[in-house]
Design a protein around this motif. Structure first.
Motif, PDB file in Angstrom:
ATOM      1  N   PHE A  52      36.458  32.263  35.918  1.00  0.00           N
ATOM      2  CA  PHE A  52      37.905  32.054  35.895  1.00  0.00           C
ATOM      3  C   PHE A  52      38.208  30.562  35.812  1.00  0.00           C
ATOM      4  CE2 PHE A  52      42.170  31.821  37.725  1.00  0.00           C
ATOM      5  CZ  PHE A  52      42.807  32.863  37.092  1.00  0.00           C
ATOM      6  N   ASP A 101      47.206  34.501  39.140  1.00  0.00           N
ATOM      7  CA  ASP A 101      46.752  35.423  38.096  1.00  0.00           C
ATOM      8  C   ASP A 101      47.214  34.874  36.738  1.00  0.00           C
ATOM      9  OD1 ASP A 101      45.390  37.571  37.172  1.00  0.00           O
ATOM     10  OD2 ASP A 101      46.587  39.069  38.236  1.00  0.00           O
ATOM     11  N   HIS A 113      35.144  36.133  34.938  1.00  0.00           N
ATOM     12  CA  HIS A 113      34.802  36.579  36.298  1.00  0.00           C
ATOM     13  C   HIS A 113      35.044  35.500  37.350  1.00  0.00           C
ATOM     14  CE1 HIS A 113      30.543  34.878  36.581  1.00  0.00           C
ATOM     15  NE2 HIS A 113      30.882  34.630  35.336  1.00  0.00           N
ATOM     16  N   TYR A 148      37.418  35.829  39.810  1.00  0.00           N
ATOM     17  CA  TYR A 148      38.877  35.714  39.909  1.00  0.00           C
ATOM     18  C   TYR A 148      39.279  35.189  41.288  1.00  0.00           C
ATOM     19  CZ  TYR A 148      40.711  37.627  35.585  1.00  0.00           C
ATOM     20  OH  TYR A 148      41.092  37.775  34.276  1.00  0.00           O
ATOM     21  N   ARG A 182      43.403  39.563  44.033  1.00  0.00           N
ATOM     22  CA  ARG A 182      42.646  40.816  44.047  1.00  0.00           C
ATOM     23  C   ARG A 182      42.930  41.565  45.349  1.00  0.00           C
ATOM     24  NH1 ARG A 182      40.231  42.465  39.187  1.00  0.00           N
ATOM     25  NH2 ARG A 182      39.748  40.613  38.007  1.00  0.00           N
ATOM     26  N   TYR A 214      37.622  32.320  45.871  1.00  0.00           N
ATOM     27  CA  TYR A 214      37.306  33.168  44.717  1.00  0.00           C
ATOM     28  C   TYR A 214      36.654  34.481  45.160  1.00  0.00           C
ATOM     29  CZ  TYR A 214      38.451  29.057  42.012  1.00  0.00           C
ATOM     30  OH  TYR A 214      39.124  28.001  41.464  1.00  0.00           O
ATOM     31  N   ASP A 259      37.339  40.644  34.857  1.00  0.00           N
ATOM     32  CA  ASP A 259      38.135  41.409  33.895  1.00  0.00           C
ATOM     33  C   ASP A 259      37.433  41.299  32.540  1.00  0.00           C
ATOM     34  OD1 ASP A 259      40.036  42.050  35.762  1.00  0.00           O
ATOM     35  OD2 ASP A 259      41.711  41.076  34.756  1.00  0.00           O
ATOM     36  N   GLU A 267      43.446  42.574  28.643  1.00  0.00           N
ATOM     37  CA  GLU A 267      42.493  43.075  29.623  1.00  0.00           C
ATOM     38  C   GLU A 267      42.303  44.580  29.415  1.00  0.00           C
ATOM     39  OE1 GLU A 267      44.101  44.296  33.284  1.00  0.00           O
ATOM     40  OE2 GLU A 267      42.330  45.540  33.028  1.00  0.00           O
ATOM     41  N   SER A 280      38.846  46.237  34.646  1.00  0.00           N
ATOM     42  CA  SER A 280      38.718  45.406  35.841  1.00  0.00           C
ATOM     43  C   SER A 280      37.510  45.903  36.619  1.00  0.00           C
ATOM     44  CB  SER A 280      39.945  45.548  36.737  1.00  0.00           C
ATOM     45  OG  SER A 280      40.970  44.720  36.288  1.00  0.00           O
TER      46      SER A 280
END
Lengths: 512, 512
Positions: free
Chosen positions: A388, A407, A432, A434, A439, A452, A457, A464, A467
C-alpha cells in the motif's frame, strides 16, 4: 424488419424508471403485437393449405406432428453440431438441429435459410428441382417463422465465395427440412438486431441507413430471446468456464468445496444491509457472506475450503459494483507462516484463468467482442505485488493528494491502475499491507508496524475485485482489537470463544 | 476422560425440543466448564514456570510467540502432510503441523503424542536424552492441551509392533516441538469420544466399561470441534467429490454451469411452502427451485445447463427428506427425440460417481464406516430401468395392494426397492412412465397412452433421489393440460407465452 420496442434507447433502464405511462404504452404494444400475430397465424394457415397441393416430395419436409416429439421413438439418427461444420465434411450428408434465424428467398425456386446453434450459424440452401426439393418445399422454407426450431438434413458443400451471413464457412444443400416447433410469426426481438454492436449501428447511421436498436427494457422483457444472441451465449459460456477453472485450480491445491447456510439468525458481515425474513415465527436473515462459516470450517480443521454460492445484500446503491444478489467465489485457508501464501494461490489461479480463457474460449471472446468491443487484458506471468505504501508513493509522485493511512477512493484506485499499467505493463495486480484503520477489527495487524495490516486487494483495470486478509485467531488479540475499534465485546463473545479450541494455524481469507 | 455434556443421548435433539430447564442446565454446565478451564490455565502457567529452569535444549520446543504467526517471515521450510507419512520415509526428518489429539506420558522421560491432520493421525514419541529432548521438553509435550496446534519435527521410524492408536503406520521420533496455538485445557468435546461408533460404545458397555457418548446438542453447540472427527472430515470430502464428479461429467457432455436468481417475485414451484421477504418495500420470496430459470436458459438456446445452488422451502415437515434449505443439483437439457436421453445422462453420471467414490475415496469411506457402519452400494454397470407399470406388477405379485395410476407411498417405494434388489441385484434403479395424474400439469403425456407421462424417478435403497420429466413446450397443449388440471390459465399466461418464440426442441429436466 420492424421489431416491436426497437426504438427504445438502451440506457437508464432500471425497473424503477418505468412510469405508469410507459406501462400503458407497453400494454398497447403487446396488444398490437398479439393482433399482428393472430393475423400472421391465419396467413400461415392459408399458406399451409396452398402447400398441400399434390407434391411427390412431400415426405421431405413439413411440421413434425406433436406425437413424434412426445418421445415416441429413439431413431438412432445422429445430429452434427453446427459449430462442428467445416470443409472437412464436404460431400457428406449431415443432420443439424437449430433455430431458423432468417430465410431469404431468391425468386421462387431458391431459398437461403440461416440456422443457428449457440454462437454458430450455417447457411442452408434449398434449390427446387425434380429430385430433392419441390417448389412447395422451397415455399415451406420461405414460410418458416424466424426462431422456429428445425431439423435440416443435407449435403455439405464449399461455396466459391466466402460466406458473410453465417459463422461456418460451408453451406448445406438441403434435402430434408422438418419444423420441430414453430415460433409465432412476429417476434418482439429479432436476434440479428439484438446482436448488433453500437459501433455497427452508428456506422450504418453515418451511411444514412437506420438499423433497429433493441432497447434494454425489451431485452429484459423478452429475456429468452435476448439470451440467444451470440454475445450472451458466449458471456454465459465464459462465466461457466471461469467457475470451472476456479474449482479445478483450487481442487489441485487440495481445497474442498463446501456449501454454507444462507438462512441465518444474525447478520454475517458488517457494512452491508441485510434482508430480513420470518423463519416460522422467528426472525432470520439472508447471509451477506459465507465468511463466518468458512472460518468455522477452517476451525474445524478443514484446512482449505472454497464456496461458490449466493450472497444477499440489501444494498441501496445502484452502481455496477453493488448488487442485492450475486454469486460469490470465496476461499478460506490455513496458512503456515505468511499471508503471502494466499496471494500465491490468487496469483496462480488468475494467471491460469486468463490463460485458459485466451486459449480455450477464443470463439466466445470473439462473439463478445463483436457486440461489445474490448481489448485483451494485459497481465504478467508472475502477478505484480505492491505494498500500500508503494502505491501511495506512486500516487504522490504523480501529484495525487492521498491520506497514507486512509482508504483509496474509486478515483484514486483508477488512477493507480493507470500508473501501474504505464510502469509495469499490467492491468492485473495485488496491493497489500493496507492500513489497519480501514480494515475490520478481525484483520491481523502487521508484526512490525501496527498502523498496517496483513491484508490485500486485487485489482483489474483499476477496480478492486478481491479482498483478503489474515484473520486474528488469538482470542486475546481479538478482544483487544474489538475494544480498540469501539465494539461491545459481549455481543461477539460467541465468535471470540470459537477460537479457544485450538484454531488450526493462522487463518486467511479471500473473496471475489 | 470426563467431557462436559457427554451424558446426553443423541436422539431427538431438534432445537424445538430444548426446554427452558435444559437451557438452564446448559448454562450451569458452561459455568462449570469455565471454572474448570480457569483452574487448568492456572495449573498450566505454574507448570510452564517450572519448565523455565535452565535447559540447554530450550530452543527445540516452546510456544511460538504471537509475532511469529503474524506473517513475520517466509522461511522456506516444507511441511509434510500426515496422511502422506509412510514407511518409505523411514530415517528421513519431516516437519508436520497438526492438532495435538492426545498425549500419553510413560514415566517422566517418555511421552507419546498423537497428532491429527484431516482424517489422518500419527504417533509422535519424545524420549528424554542428553542430545535432542530434555526432561523439560517431555514435560512441555505432556502439558500440551488437547487440540492445540503444533509443529513437530522429527525422524520417521517404523515401530516393531503395529500402531493401534493412529492411522499412519510410522512413528515420528521428535526432535523439535512448537505450539502454534494453544487450546483451552478443558474442551467441551473430546474428539476421540466424538469419533466413536454406537457399536463401539455398546460393546464397551457389554464389557462393563462406560465410554463417553457425545450428544447431538453438544455436537451442534460446539460444531467446530465435532467437524474435526474423521467421519465428519470424510463426509465433507465425499460431498465435495460428488459435486466435482457431477460437474466434470456434465461438462464432458457439453453442459454449462449457470446460476439463477434466488430472490424472486413469485413462488417458483407448486407443492412447497415459500419464504417471503420484503424487497425494499415490494413483496418477494426465495426460490423453491431453479426450475423456471433453467427452462428460460434452454428456451434461450443454451442447450444443456446445470446448476448447483441453494433451494429454499418453508417446509413444516421434520423428515430427513424435507429441509428448509438445501443444495440442489439441477439439470436441464434439450432432447432430440426421447426423454430416455436424460435417463442416459443420469445413468452415466451416477455409475461414474459411484465408481469414482469407490476408487478414489477409499480412505474417506473407511473413516465414515468406522463411525457409521454401512454396506457398499450394489449397482449395475448399466442402470436398470423399469416402467411404472412393471413396478406395480412386481408389487402386486408380492401381494402389495397399490393403485396402478396413483403415486407410490414411502412404504411401497421401500418394498419395491427390496424386490428390485432380490430380482436384479441392484440398489440403484430408474422407474419411469409415471401416471400422468401424479405429475404436474407441465409434464408431457406419453404419446401412446395419456394415462402415463414421460417422466421418471431415480431410487437409491428404496428412496427417491431424483425426479425428471419431459416438459410440455407446446403452448396449446400446455393450455389444455392446465385447464384439465383445474388451473386458471390467466395466472400462468406469462409462462405459457414464453414457449411461443420457438422453444428449442423438446425440453427435459432433472433435479436431485
Amino acid at each position: 424488419m420492424a421489431s416491436s420496442g426497437a426504438e427504445e434507447t438502451p440506457a437508464d433502464s432500471s425497473a424503477a424508471a418505468i412510469s405508469k405511462k410507459q406501462a400503458k404504452k407497453e400494454a398497447q404494444k403487446a396488444e398490437k403485437l398479439r393482433r399482428k400475430q393472430e393475423e400472421a397465424v391465419a396467413a400461415a394457415a392459408a399458406s399451409a393449405a396452398a402447400l398441400s397441393e399434390v407434391d411427390l416430395l412431400a415426405g421431405n419436409y413439413g411440421d413434425v406432428p406433436m406425437e413424434d416429439i412426445q418421445s415416441k421413438r429413439v431413431s438412432g439418427r445422429r445430429w452434427t453440431e453446427i459449430g462442428d461444420l467445416d470443409p472437412s465434411l464436404a460431400g457428406r450428408t449431415v443432420l443439424v438441429r437449430g433455430s431458423a434465424q432468417a430465410s431469404r428467398p431468391v425468386g421462387k425456386k431458391m431459398v437461403f435459410l440461416v440456422v443457428r446453434q449457440f454462437t454458430s450459424t450455417v447457411q442452408c440452401l434449398l434449390t427446387a428441382d425434380q429430385v430433392h426439393v419441390s417448389t412447395q418445399m422451397a415455399g415451406f422454407a420461405k414460410g418458416l417463422s424466424r426462431e422456429s426450431v428445425v431439423d435440416v438434413e443435407g449435403v455439405v458443400s464449399i461455396p466459391k465465395e466466402p460466406i458473410k451471413g453465417a459463422t461456418q464457412q460451408v453451406e448445406i444443400q438441403v434435402r430434408k427440412l422438418y419444423c420441430i416447433n414453430r415460433a409465432v410469426p412476429n417476434l418482439p426481438i429479432n436476434i440479428e438486431d439484438a446482436a448488433r454492436s453500437e459501433t455497427e449501428i452508428a456506422k450504418a447511421e453515418m451511411d444514412g441507413e437506420k438499423l433497429v436498436r433493441v432497447g434494454q427494457d425489451t431485452r429484459l422483457n423478452y429475456r429468452v430471446l435476448d439470451l440467444r444472441t451470440p454475445a450472451n451465449q458466449a458471456i454465459f459460456s465464459v462465466q461457466s468456464e471461469v467457475e470451472y477453472i476456479f474449482r479445478q485450480y483450487l481442487r489441485s491445491k487440495k481445497f474442498r468445496s463446501i456449501h454454507t447456510p444462507k438462512l441465518i439468525s444474525g447478520s454475517s458481515e458488517g457494512g452491508a444491509a441485510v434482508f430480513k425474513l420470518d423463519y416460522k415465527g422467528q426472525p432470520a436473515c439472508l447471509a451477506q457472506s459465507p465468511q463466518l462459516y468458512k472460518q468455522m470450517a477452517v476451525s474445524g480443521c478443514f484446512g482449505r475450503v472454497f464456496e461458490v454460492g449466493s450472497v444477499f445484500r440489501a444494498e441501496d446503491s445502484y452502481t455496477h459494483r453493488h448488487l442485492c444478489e450475486f454469486v460469490g467465489l470465496d476461499v478460506e485457508m490455513e496458512i503456515k507462516e505468511h499471508y503471502s501464501e494466499v496471494m500465491d494461490i490468487v496469483d496462480g489461479l488468475f494467471v491460469e484463468m486468463f490463460d485458459h480463457l485466451n486459449e480455450n474460449c477464443k470463439k466466445e471472446l470473439e462473439a463478445i467482442n463483436r457486440q461489445y468491443p474490448f481489448e485483451p487484458l494485459k497481465y504478467l506471468r508472475q502477478t505484480l505485488r505492491l505494498t500500500f505504501e508503494e502505491g501511495i508513493q506512486m500516487l504522490k509522485e504523480d501529484g495525487v493528494d492521498v491520506d497514507p493511512l486512509g482508504d483509496l477512493n474509486t478515483e484514486a484506485e483508477r488512477k493507480l491502475g493507470r500508473l501501474v499499467l504505464e510502469k509495469y505493463n499490467t492491468e492485473f495486480y495485488i496491493l497489500h499491507r493496507y492500513p489497519l484503520a480501514v480494515r475490520p477489527f478481525y484483520t491481523m495487524p502487521c508484526y512490525d508496524d501496527s498502523r498496517y495490516s496483513n491484508s490485500f486487494d486485487v485489482f483489474i483495470r483499476g477496480e478492486e475485485i478481491i479482498s483478503g486478509a489474515q484473520r486474528v485467531h488469538s482470542p486475546d488479540l481479538l478482544t483487544s482489537r474489538a475494544e480498540a475499534c469501539g465494539i461491545d465485546v459481549k455481543t461477539i463473545s460467541a465468535y471470540i470463544d470459537s477460537f479457544k479450541y485450538g484454531t488450526p494455524h493462522t487463518v486467511d481469507s479471500v473473496w471475489a
